[in-house]
Design a protein around this motif. Structure first.
Motif, PDB file in Angstrom:
ATOM      1  N   GLY A 154       8.556   5.470  21.902  1.00  0.00           N
ATOM      2  CA  GLY A 154       9.863   5.646  21.292  1.00  0.00           C
ATOM      3  C   GLY A 154       9.771   6.022  19.826  1.00  0.00           C
ATOM      4  O   GLY A 154       8.717   6.430  19.335  1.00  0.00           O
ATOM      5  N   PRO A 155      10.871   5.884  19.087  1.00  0.00           N
ATOM      6  CA  PRO A 155      10.900   6.248  17.668  1.00  0.00           C
ATOM      7  C   PRO A 155      10.141   5.235  16.814  1.00  0.00           C
ATOM      8  O   PRO A 155       9.601   4.244  17.329  1.00  0.00           O
ATOM      9  N   ALA A 156      10.105   5.480  15.519  1.00  0.00           N
ATOM     10  CA  ALA A 156       9.394   4.596  14.594  1.00  0.00           C
ATOM     11  C   ALA A 156       9.830   3.144  14.797  1.00  0.00           C
ATOM     12  O   ALA A 156      11.022   2.850  14.875  1.00  0.00           O
ATOM     13  N   GLY A 157       8.871   2.267  14.899  1.00  0.00           N
ATOM     14  CA  GLY A 157       9.131   0.848  15.153  1.00  0.00           C
ATOM     15  C   GLY A 157       8.886   0.447  16.588  1.00  0.00           C
ATOM     16  O   GLY A 157       8.550  -0.716  16.871  1.00  0.00           O
TER      17      GLY A 157
ATOM     18  N   THR B 100      -0.699  -4.463  13.448  1.00  0.00           N
ATOM     19  CA  THR B 100       0.310  -5.132  14.277  1.00  0.00           C
ATOM     20  C   THR B 100       1.319  -5.733  13.313  1.00  0.00           C
ATOM     21  O   THR B 100       1.016  -6.710  12.627  1.00  0.00           O
ATOM     22  N   ALA B 101       2.517  -5.136  13.244  1.00  0.00           N
ATOM     23  CA  ALA B 101       3.418  -5.400  12.128  1.00  0.00           C
ATOM     24  C   ALA B 101       4.836  -5.720  12.583  1.00  0.00           C
ATOM     25  O   ALA B 101       5.186  -5.585  13.758  1.00  0.00           O
ATOM     26  N   ASP B 102       5.644  -6.132  11.622  1.00  0.00           N
ATOM     27  CA  ASP B 102       7.053  -6.421  11.830  1.00  0.00           C
ATOM     28  C   ASP B 102       7.809  -5.100  11.982  1.00  0.00           C
ATOM     29  O   ASP B 102       7.801  -4.273  11.068  1.00  0.00           O
ATOM     30  N   PRO B 103       8.473  -4.854  13.118  1.00  0.00           N
ATOM     31  CA  PRO B 103       9.163  -3.579  13.326  1.00  0.00           C
ATOM     32  C   PRO B 103      10.218  -3.273  12.265  1.00  0.00           C
ATOM     33  O   PRO B 103      10.441  -2.089  11.938  1.00  0.00           O
ATOM     34  N   ASN B 104      10.875  -4.296  11.722  1.00  0.00           N
ATOM     35  CA  ASN B 104      11.868  -4.047  10.669  1.00  0.00           C
ATOM     36  C   ASN B 104      11.205  -3.488   9.414  1.00  0.00           C
ATOM     37  O   ASN B 104      11.718  -2.557   8.778  1.00  0.00           O
ATOM     38  N   SER B 105      10.053  -4.035   9.061  1.00  0.00           N
ATOM     39  CA  SER B 105       9.289  -3.517   7.932  1.00  0.00           C
ATOM     40  C   SER B 105       8.818  -2.102   8.224  1.00  0.00           C
ATOM     41  O   SER B 105       8.844  -1.224   7.340  1.00  0.00           O
ATOM     42  N   THR B 106       8.407  -1.866   9.446  1.00  0.00           N
ATOM     43  CA  THR B 106       7.937  -0.540   9.853  1.00  0.00           C
ATOM     44  C   THR B 106       9.019   0.514   9.654  1.00  0.00           C
ATOM     45  O   THR B 106       8.755   1.599   9.118  1.00  0.00           O
TER      46      THR B 106
ATOM     47  N   LYS C   9      11.532   0.398   7.628  1.00  0.00           N
ATOM     48  CA  LYS C   9      11.742   0.536   6.187  1.00  0.00           C
ATOM     49  C   LYS C   9      10.707   1.481   5.583  1.00  0.00           C
ATOM     50  O   LYS C   9      11.054   2.386   4.807  1.00  0.00           O
ATOM     51  N   VAL C  10       9.454   1.293   5.940  1.00  0.00           N
ATOM     52  CA  VAL C  10       8.373   2.137   5.431  1.00  0.00           C
ATOM     53  C   VAL C  10       8.545   3.571   5.920  1.00  0.00           C
ATOM     54  O   VAL C  10       8.385   4.530   5.154  1.00  0.00           O
ATOM     55  N   ALA C  11       8.870   3.742   7.194  1.00  0.00           N
ATOM     56  CA  ALA C  11       9.046   5.083   7.761  1.00  0.00           C
ATOM     57  C   ALA C  11      10.158   5.838   7.053  1.00  0.00           C
ATOM     58  O   ALA C  11      10.021   7.038   6.751  1.00  0.00           O
ATOM     59  N   ALA C  12      11.268   5.141   6.768  1.00  0.00           N
ATOM     60  CA  ALA C  12      12.397   5.787   6.094  1.00  0.00           C
ATOM     61  C   ALA C  12      12.030   6.199   4.670  1.00  0.00           C
ATOM     62  O   ALA C  12      12.392   7.295   4.210  1.00  0.00           O
ATOM     63  N   ALA C  13      11.304   5.343   3.966  1.00  0.00           N
ATOM     64  CA  ALA C  13      10.900   5.660   2.594  1.00  0.00           C
ATOM     65  C   ALA C  13       9.966   6.864   2.564  1.00  0.00           C
ATOM     66  O   ALA C  13      10.083   7.734   1.688  1.00  0.00           O
ATOM     67  N   LEU C  14       9.048   6.940   3.516  1.00  0.00           N
ATOM     68  CA  LEU C  14       8.121   8.063   3.557  1.00  0.00           C
ATOM     69  C   LEU C  14       8.827   9.355   3.955  1.00  0.00           C
ATOM     70  O   LEU C  14       8.496  10.437   3.455  1.00  0.00           O
ATOM     71  N   ALA C  15       9.807   9.253   4.850  1.00  0.00           N
ATOM     72  CA  ALA C  15      10.553  10.447   5.260  1.00  0.00           C
ATOM     73  C   ALA C  15      11.230  11.107   4.062  1.00  0.00           C
ATOM     74  O   ALA C  15      11.305  12.342   3.976  1.00  0.00           O
ATOM     75  N   GLU C  16      11.703  10.303   3.126  1.00  0.00           N
ATOM     76  CA  GLU C  16      12.343  10.850   1.920  1.00  0.00           C
ATOM     77  C   GLU C  16      11.350  11.617   1.050  1.00  0.00           C
ATOM     78  O   GLU C  16      11.748  12.455   0.241  1.00  0.00           O
ATOM     79  N   CYS C  17      10.073  11.331   1.220  1.00  0.00           N
ATOM     80  CA  CYS C  17       9.020  12.018   0.453  1.00  0.00           C
ATOM     81  C   CYS C  17       8.422  13.189   1.230  1.00  0.00           C
ATOM     82  O   CYS C  17       7.449  13.805   0.781  1.00  0.00           O
ATOM     83  N   GLY C  18       8.971  13.463   2.401  1.00  0.00           N
ATOM     84  CA  GLY C  18       8.422  14.532   3.225  1.00  0.00           C
ATOM     85  C   GLY C  18       7.148  14.151   3.946  1.00  0.00           C
ATOM     86  O   GLY C  18       6.342  15.014   4.318  1.00  0.00           O
TER      87      GLY C  18
ATOM     88  N   VAL D  63       0.827  -1.213   0.000  1.00  0.00           N
ATOM     89  CA  VAL D  63       0.000   0.000   0.000  1.00  0.00           C
ATOM     90  C   VAL D  63       0.858   1.258   0.000  1.00  0.00           C
ATOM     91  O   VAL D  63       0.545   2.239  -0.678  1.00  0.00           O
ATOM     92  N   VAL D  64       1.956   1.232   0.733  1.00  0.00           N
ATOM     93  CA  VAL D  64       2.793   2.428   0.859  1.00  0.00           C
ATOM     94  C   VAL D  64       3.812   2.537  -0.267  1.00  0.00           C
ATOM     95  O   VAL D  64       3.976   3.607  -0.873  1.00  0.00           O
ATOM     96  N   LEU D  65       4.496   1.434  -0.577  1.00  0.00           N
ATOM     97  CA  LEU D  65       5.627   1.486  -1.497  1.00  0.00           C
ATOM     98  C   LEU D  65       5.313   0.975  -2.893  1.00  0.00           C
ATOM     99  O   LEU D  65       6.102   1.181  -3.821  1.00  0.00           O
ATOM    100  N   GLY D  66       4.185   0.295  -3.071  1.00  0.00           N
ATOM    101  CA  GLY D  66       3.841  -0.295  -4.361  1.00  0.00           C
ATOM    102  C   GLY D  66       3.391   0.730  -5.385  1.00  0.00           C
ATOM    103  O   GLY D  66       3.227   1.925  -5.096  1.00  0.00           O
TER     104      GLY D  66
END
Length: 289
Positions: free
Chosen positions: A162-165, A96-102, A104-113, A74-77
């Motif tokens: 805490g931070p993302a994840g 309820t998700a995998d923190p490593n995936s979380t 990854k998604v947070a970093a990709a979105l940060a690059e998009c502002g 949904v986010v990166l596709g």
């Protein structure tokens, strides 16, 4: 931030969308099931034909999805959030998700502002519908402050861990404990019944003593003793959460013999309890090997 979109209109997403609507937000909804979208449209939630359409129109986007893989799609596709979001959008992932995936998604979105908060929820469909859920939040303090009115409209309590994840780490640990509580409480109930103690009175007694836990306080009185088994949370989802929690423990080299045994039992229960069954059915599972 008055325009809010909800992606995923199942048991939880539907309740959150309606809670937001009652709180005065301009709410849009998207789901792979058009039937779910149309049902909410009749209650005032604006239908969106695509994730791209919704992402470009809202200030806050809430994800209520089953797995990390679906969140990533949904986010990166293609046609997803990352390629269609306007700068300043904040995404709240209640999955309820995998923190490593979380992360990854947070970093990709940060690059998009785009801001990202992982905000998994506790309270079930009833909590979503009545805005009485608890949320554990991972993300930047300024992002959380910006969406506080939205968070308050869908939940009664929020804890920034805490931070993302960090939110997803906390939720996995929470569900791990829930899984252990259900298993050990079911053993205690069977032992007490075999010794002649009524299980309803047993649960009442345990809930007032030092042995109380989520199973004695909530699961048994609400869904098990009355044999309703209709919490709205499935065996498939709980088995997934147990697996993710144990993967987290292993990745950090945590010694966890009790948790590992609980995970084995939840996985083995697949042989006799179907994925679609209510997760409280685990109390009926007995490992005979």
């Amino acid at each position: 931030m008055k325009k809010v979109g909800v992606v995923g209109l199942g048991n939880m997403g539907r309740g959150m969308a309606l809670s937001l609507k009652r709180a005065g937000f301009d709410v849009s909804g998207f789901d792979a099931s058009q039937d779910s979208v149309q049902k909410l449209a009749a209650e005032g939630v604006k239908p969106c034909a695509s994730i791209a359409e919704m992402t470009g129109a809202v200030d806050v986007l809430i994800l209520s999805l089953p797995t990390s893989a679906i969140v990533e799609e949904v986010v990166l596709g293609a046609g997803g959030v990352a390629t269609n979001a306007k700068r300043g959008l904040i995404v709240i992932d209640t999955t309820t998700a995998d923190p490593n995936s979380t992360r990854k998604v947070a970093a990709a979105l940060a690059e998009c502002g785009v801001g990202f908060i992982d905000g998994p929820v506790s309270g079930g469909p009833k909590g979503a519908a009545t805005a009485t859920m608890t949320m554990v939040l991972g993300g930047a303090e300024d992002h959380i402050a910006a969406v506080q009115p939205v968070l308050s409209a869908i939940s009664a309590k929020q804890v920034h861990v805490g931070p993302a994840g960090a939110g997803h780490v906390t939720k996995l640990i929470n569900n791990l404990l829930t899984g252990v509580h259900l298993l050990v409480t079911s053993e205690a109930v069977r032992a007490a019944e075999a010794a002649g103690v009524d299980k309803t009175r047993l649960i009442e007694a345990l809930s007032g003593g030092s042995g109380k836990n989520s199973a004695t306080l909530t699961n048994y009185p609400t869904w098990i003793l009355n044999e309703k088994f209709d919490s709205g949370f499935t065996m498939k989802l709980m088995r997934k959460d147990m697996r993710l929690a144990l993967e987290l423990l292993r990745s950090k080299n945590i010694s966890a013999p009790v948790a590992n045994e609980a995970g084995r039992l939840w996985a083995k229960s697949e042989e006799s309890i179907g994925d679609a069954e209510d997760f409280n059915r685990i109390v009926q599972f007995v490992d005979t090997h």
